[in-house]
Design a protein around this motif. Structure first.
Motif, PDB file in Angstrom:
ATOM      1  N   LYS A   1       0.806  -1.219   0.000  1.00  0.00           N
ATOM      2  CA  LYS A   1       0.000   0.000   0.000  1.00  0.00           C
ATOM      3  C   LYS A   1       0.839   1.269   0.000  1.00  0.00           C
ATOM      4  O   LYS A   1       0.341   2.351  -0.256  1.00  0.00           O
ATOM      5  CB  LYS A   1      -0.931   0.016   1.214  1.00  0.00           C
ATOM      6  CG  LYS A   1      -1.958  -1.098   1.188  1.00  0.00           C
ATOM      7  CD  LYS A   1      -3.336  -0.517   1.032  1.00  0.00           C
ATOM      8  CE  LYS A   1      -4.407  -1.494   0.574  1.00  0.00           C
ATOM      9  NZ  LYS A   1      -4.092  -2.901   0.627  1.00  0.00           N
TER      10      LYS A   1
ATOM     11  N   GLY B   1      -0.745   4.620 -16.135  1.00  0.00           N
ATOM     12  CA  GLY B   1      -1.987   4.564 -15.374  1.00  0.00           C
ATOM     13  C   GLY B   1      -1.741   4.122 -13.938  1.00  0.00           C
ATOM     14  O   GLY B   1      -2.281   4.697 -12.989  1.00  0.00           O
ATOM     15  N   GLU B   2      -0.888   3.103 -13.784  1.00  0.00           N
ATOM     16  CA  GLU B   2      -0.582   2.603 -12.432  1.00  0.00           C
ATOM     17  C   GLU B   2       0.173   3.643 -11.617  1.00  0.00           C
ATOM     18  O   GLU B   2       0.051   3.685 -10.395  1.00  0.00           O
ATOM     19  CB  GLU B   2       0.254   1.323 -12.517  1.00  0.00           C
ATOM     20  CG  GLU B   2      -0.507   0.115 -13.017  1.00  0.00           C
ATOM     21  CD  GLU B   2      -1.568  -0.369 -12.033  1.00  0.00           C
ATOM     22  OE1 GLU B   2      -1.239  -0.554 -10.851  1.00  0.00           O
ATOM     23  OE2 GLU B   2      -2.719  -0.537 -12.451  1.00  0.00           O
TER      24      GLU B   2
ATOM     25  N   ARG C   1      -0.259   6.865 -11.817  1.00  0.00           N
ATOM     26  CA  ARG C   1      -1.186   7.912 -11.378  1.00  0.00           C
ATOM     27  C   ARG C   1      -2.177   7.385 -10.358  1.00  0.00           C
ATOM     28  O   ARG C   1      -2.526   8.063  -9.411  1.00  0.00           O
ATOM     29  CB  ARG C   1      -1.916   8.504 -12.580  1.00  0.00           C
ATOM     30  CG  ARG C   1      -1.049   9.518 -13.320  1.00  0.00           C
ATOM     31  CD  ARG C   1      -1.833  10.206 -14.391  1.00  0.00           C
ATOM     32  NE  ARG C   1      -2.329   9.224 -15.349  1.00  0.00           N
ATOM     33  CZ  ARG C   1      -3.160   9.530 -16.339  1.00  0.00           C
ATOM     34  NH1 ARG C   1      -3.610  10.746 -16.465  1.00  0.00           N
ATOM     35  NH2 ARG C   1      -3.535   8.602 -17.184  1.00  0.00           N
ATOM     36  N   HIS C   2      -2.682   6.156 -10.585  1.00  0.00           N
ATOM     37  CA  HIS C   2      -3.651   5.577  -9.655  1.00  0.00           C
ATOM     38  C   HIS C   2      -3.169   4.195  -9.266  1.00  0.00           C
ATOM     39  O   HIS C   2      -3.602   3.200  -9.824  1.00  0.00           O
ATOM     40  CB  HIS C   2      -5.034   5.486 -10.313  1.00  0.00           C
ATOM     41  CG  HIS C   2      -5.425   6.761 -10.992  1.00  0.00           C
ATOM     42  ND1 HIS C   2      -5.779   7.889 -10.299  1.00  0.00           N
ATOM     43  CD2 HIS C   2      -5.490   7.085 -12.298  1.00  0.00           C
ATOM     44  CE1 HIS C   2      -6.047   8.863 -11.148  1.00  0.00           C
ATOM     45  NE2 HIS C   2      -5.882   8.402 -12.363  1.00  0.00           N
ATOM     46  N   PRO C   3      -2.236   4.113  -8.309  1.00  0.00           N
ATOM     47  CA  PRO C   3      -1.621   2.824  -7.976  1.00  0.00           C
ATOM     48  C   PRO C   3      -2.655   1.840  -7.432  1.00  0.00           C
ATOM     49  O   PRO C   3      -3.567   2.239  -6.708  1.00  0.00           O
ATOM     50  CB  PRO C   3      -0.607   3.173  -6.889  1.00  0.00           C
ATOM     51  CG  PRO C   3      -0.542   4.644  -6.814  1.00  0.00           C
ATOM     52  CD  PRO C   3      -1.772   5.195  -7.448  1.00  0.00           C
ATOM     53  N   THR C   4      -2.535   0.556  -7.824  1.00  0.00           N
ATOM     54  CA  THR C   4      -3.358  -0.492  -7.216  1.00  0.00           C
ATOM     55  C   THR C   4      -2.458  -1.292  -6.286  1.00  0.00           C
ATOM     56  O   THR C   4      -2.182  -0.847  -5.186  1.00  0.00           O
ATOM     57  CB  THR C   4      -4.026  -1.361  -8.296  1.00  0.00           C
ATOM     58  OG1 THR C   4      -3.036  -1.787  -9.222  1.00  0.00           O
ATOM     59  CG2 THR C   4      -5.090  -0.579  -9.030  1.00  0.00           C
TER      60      THR C   4
ATOM     61  N   ARG D   1       1.094  -2.010  -5.581  1.00  0.00           N
ATOM     62  CA  ARG D   1       2.322  -1.377  -6.054  1.00  0.00           C
ATOM     63  C   ARG D   1       3.429  -2.341  -6.469  1.00  0.00           C
ATOM     64  O   ARG D   1       4.057  -2.117  -7.514  1.00  0.00           O
ATOM     65  CB  ARG D   1       2.829  -0.389  -5.018  1.00  0.00           C
ATOM     66  CG  ARG D   1       1.785   0.695  -4.798  1.00  0.00           C
ATOM     67  CD  ARG D   1       2.112   1.593  -3.640  1.00  0.00           C
ATOM     68  NE  ARG D   1       0.895   2.335  -3.289  1.00  0.00           N
ATOM     69  CZ  ARG D   1       0.851   3.635  -3.049  1.00  0.00           C
ATOM     70  NH1 ARG D   1       1.945   4.353  -3.080  1.00  0.00           N
ATOM     71  NH2 ARG D   1      -0.276   4.229  -2.754  1.00  0.00           N
TER      72      ARG D   1
ATOM     73  N   THR E   1       3.424  -3.411 -10.077  1.00  0.00           N
ATOM     74  CA  THR E   1       3.975  -2.437 -11.024  1.00  0.00           C
ATOM     75  C   THR E   1       5.490  -2.604 -11.136  1.00  0.00           C
ATOM     76  O   THR E   1       6.061  -2.491 -12.216  1.00  0.00           O
ATOM     77  CB  THR E   1       3.642  -1.003 -10.569  1.00  0.00           C
ATOM     78  OG1 THR E   1       2.276  -0.964 -10.177  1.00  0.00           O
ATOM     79  CG2 THR E   1       3.884  -0.012 -11.676  1.00  0.00           C
TER      80      THR E   1
ATOM     81  N   GLN F   1       3.516  15.466 -13.999  1.00  0.00           N
ATOM     82  CA  GLN F   1       2.232  14.878 -13.605  1.00  0.00           C
ATOM     83  C   GLN F   1       2.413  13.842 -12.501  1.00  0.00           C
ATOM     84  O   GLN F   1       1.582  13.723 -11.610  1.00  0.00           O
ATOM     85  CB  GLN F   1       1.593  14.215 -14.818  1.00  0.00           C
ATOM     86  CG  GLN F   1       0.163  13.836 -14.593  1.00  0.00           C
ATOM     87  CD  GLN F   1      -0.685  14.319 -15.751  1.00  0.00           C
ATOM     88  OE1 GLN F   1      -0.306  15.240 -16.465  1.00  0.00           O
ATOM     89  NE2 GLN F   1      -1.804  13.678 -15.968  1.00  0.00           N
TER      90      GLN F   1
ATOM     91  N   SER G   1      -0.027  20.710  -8.717  1.00  0.00           N
ATOM     92  CA  SER G   1      -1.088  20.740  -9.718  1.00  0.00           C
ATOM     93  C   SER G   1      -0.939  21.871 -10.726  1.00  0.00           C
ATOM     94  O   SER G   1      -1.697  21.953 -11.683  1.00  0.00           O
ATOM     95  CB  SER G   1      -2.444  20.867  -9.011  1.00  0.00           C
ATOM     96  OG  SER G   1      -2.389  21.968  -8.141  1.00  0.00           O
TER      97      SER G   1
END
Lengths: 262, 303
Positions: free
Chosen positions: A37, A224-225, A227-230, A232, A235, B250, B255
């Motif tokens: 996490k 994508g991972e 920016r929005h990690p599931t 980790r 990855t 990014q 931001s």
């Protein structure tokens, strides 16, 4: 000249090289952490479970991988043909406008990727071209061609045209001359260029996001991972895989071009 | 004589024709795909988005360019220019000792090792390199761990509290963005500097020493001026790559947008392709200016 370097210089050079290498080592370490996490350091424990999990439990990784491989293979192949043609023509011929043409051939790499990407995006919009695998390939071939062109051009400059003349004088057909004379001369440079092009395409993300629409290549999946990690460490497992897939061709390319120069 | 071989001999006897046949496919590709797209990009920047319908009006207008002069957009351009300049200067400072050592002191095996040590990070995956810094700069990551070990957390807190370049943590601040940029573009700076340092004739250094110059004087008056075109050549890469990047800020940053992010956002979520195109034209214009200056400083001979 052959004096020893002073210690401040040694220190600065060593520190600089460490700065370049420690981050990549950490990627590998974090693939084995038990913490999924956060990026806790040092890792609370070590495990190899993520490799199995990435392979068996994550069907979302495979389609992007296949798409990336498909794009990289086709782009590399097209780039090898187009790049070799360009290098063959520009290495010998002298004609008006040759210098501007040479500039044109390196432009796609000299300008930042975002310009190539946004330019293609603008063109697709004006001509109402829908995004597909081929729109991605269109972008990738454009910059892959430059890599092949540079490598093969360097080789053509070091070989002489006399062998081709001799072959044609002795009655070989154009095809025979190409297969038995030209190809062996440029083979290792062509292969090296192709390998670099493959690695470049497999890892490319900046141009790709503009030409892919809703499609997901492996780098877009990783993006994508990020920016929005599931999970980790998964990855990291994919990251190690990407490092391996791009490293092997680069080491080969290094080996091919080195061998022929010494 | 069969038709293909007749063709081959014809091509061989008329080299101009052969050159043309070889050049046609790649030129066709570059002119149609690449230059054609660049033309489309220019065209798009002269269109504008209709505020009411959200559709692109395909009519010639300068409205989109006027939009670039909005306070927020000027800020984006300035911010990006400052970042690119600072990243370039820092890369040159870190790269110079490495290049200097590799060019003047490393020999044989050591030299090959140096070369590989610079080439491997250069060619390893761009996204993976950025990801590595997300791990490093995270609040619970290695930087904080080292800082705690050395009781230096206050230093990081002090840095982060600096207005405008600080932030809530290193991975959400300009300091973080700056570090990642320097890291990923550093090899592009090392290689040209090393090349130009290797070209400095040793006789000049000997002459300087013989005439009584101290090592520092030799460096300042002989070595550095001769290696400077290499620094400029490297700066072309670091500047141009920072200018167009949208992924680094990014992933690691706050931001507030940079040019690349503006292009990405406008063409994507807001569907404002003309404004995205106009921002791209700005980047092209800046790079064109930079290349002209670099050429004057002799950077192209150092490549």
């Amino acid at each position: 000249m052959h004096s020893e370097a002073k210690w401040p210089l040694k220190l600065a050079a060593t520190a600089g090289l460490l700065f370049l290498h420690i981050p990549l080592g950490l990627i590998i370490l974090y693939a084995f952490t038990t913490e999924e996490k956060s990026y806790q350091f040092p890792p609370p424990g070590l495990t190899t479970q993520w490799f199995a999990k990435a392979w068996f439990d994550r069907p979302d990784i495979w389609p992007p991988l296949y798409l990336s491989l498909e794009v990289a293979l086709i782009s590399t192949l097209l780039a090898m043909i187009l790049g070799t043609c360009a290098a063959a023509a520009l290495s010998r011929a002298r004609f008006y406008g040759r210098n501007s043409l040479s500039l044109l051939f390196v432009l796609p790499i000299a300008l930042p990727g975002i310009i190539t990407g946004m330019a293609l995006r603008s063109a697709f919009d004006i001509m109402s071209i829908a995004f597909s695998t081929w729109t991605i390939i269109l972008g990738h071939t454009t910059f892959c061609m430059v890599v092949v062109y540079n490598n093969v051009l360097a080789r053509f400059r070091r070989t002489s045209g006399e062998m081709v003349e001799a072959s044609m004088d002795l009655g070989a057909t154009g095809t025979q001359t190409f297969i038995y004379v030209v190809l062996p001369q440029i083979a290792s440079a062509l292969l090296a260029g192709g390998m670099l092009a493959f690695a470049l395409s497999f890892d490319e993300v900046i141009v790709t996001t503009f030409t892919a629409g809703q499609q997901t290549t492996l780098p877009i999946w990783i993006y994508g991972e990020l920016r929005h990690p599931t999970i980790r460490p998964i990855t990291n497992v994919v990251a190690i895989f990407v490092i391996a897939v791009t490293f092997v061709p680069i080491l080969f390319a290094y080996y091919f071009t080195r061998e022929s120069e010494s | 004589m069969t038709a293909p071989s007749a063709l081959a001999s014809l091509l061989f006897r008329k080299p101009g024709l052969l050159t043309f046949a070889l050049l046609a496919p790649p030129i066709f590709w570059l002119v149609v795909v690449y230059l054609g797209s660049l033309f489309a990009l220019m065209l798009q920047s002269f269109y504008a988005l209709d505020d009411f319908s959200g559709l692109i009006l395909h009519e010639f207008t300068l409205a989109t360019y006027a939009h670039l002069f909005d306070e927020a957009n000027i800020q984006i351009i300035l911010r990006t220019l400052i970042m690119a300049a600072v990243v370039t200067v820092a890369s040159a400072i870190i790269a110079f000792p490495i290049a200097y050592y590799a060019a003047r002191f490393a020999r044989g095996k050591m030299k090959a090792l140096f070369y590989l040590a610079v080439m491997m990070p250069l060619w390893s995956s761009y996204l993976v390199k950025i990801y590595a810094w997300k791990l490093i700069l995270a609040k619970e990551g290695i930087v904080s761990w080292v800082a705690n070990l050395l009781h230096g957390q206050w230093l990081i807190d002090a840095l982060l509290s600096i207005p405008s370049i600080g932030g809530s943590s290193l991975s959400f601040s300009y300091i973080g963005t700056f570090l990642v940029f320097v890291y990923i573009w550093l090899p592009y700076m090392i290689l040209p500097i090393q090349t130009s340092l290797e070209r400095v004739p040793y006789s000049l250094i000997e002459a300087s020493t013989d005439l009584g110059a101290t090592p520092a004087q030799t460096f300042r008056n002989i070595i550095f001026p001769l290696a400077f075109p290499g620094v400029v050549a490297g700066s072309i890469f670091t500047f141009s790559l920072t200018l167009g990047d949208y992924i680094v800020p990014q992933i690691v940053g706050n931001s507030r947008l940079m040019i690349g992010q503006a292009v990405y956002t406008f063409q994507g979520t807001s569907g404002d392709i003309p404004l995205a195109a106009a921002f791209t034209v700005v980047a092209m214009f800046i790079m064109g200016t930079y290349l002209t200056v670099a050429k004057r400083l002799g950077a192209f001979d150092a490549l």
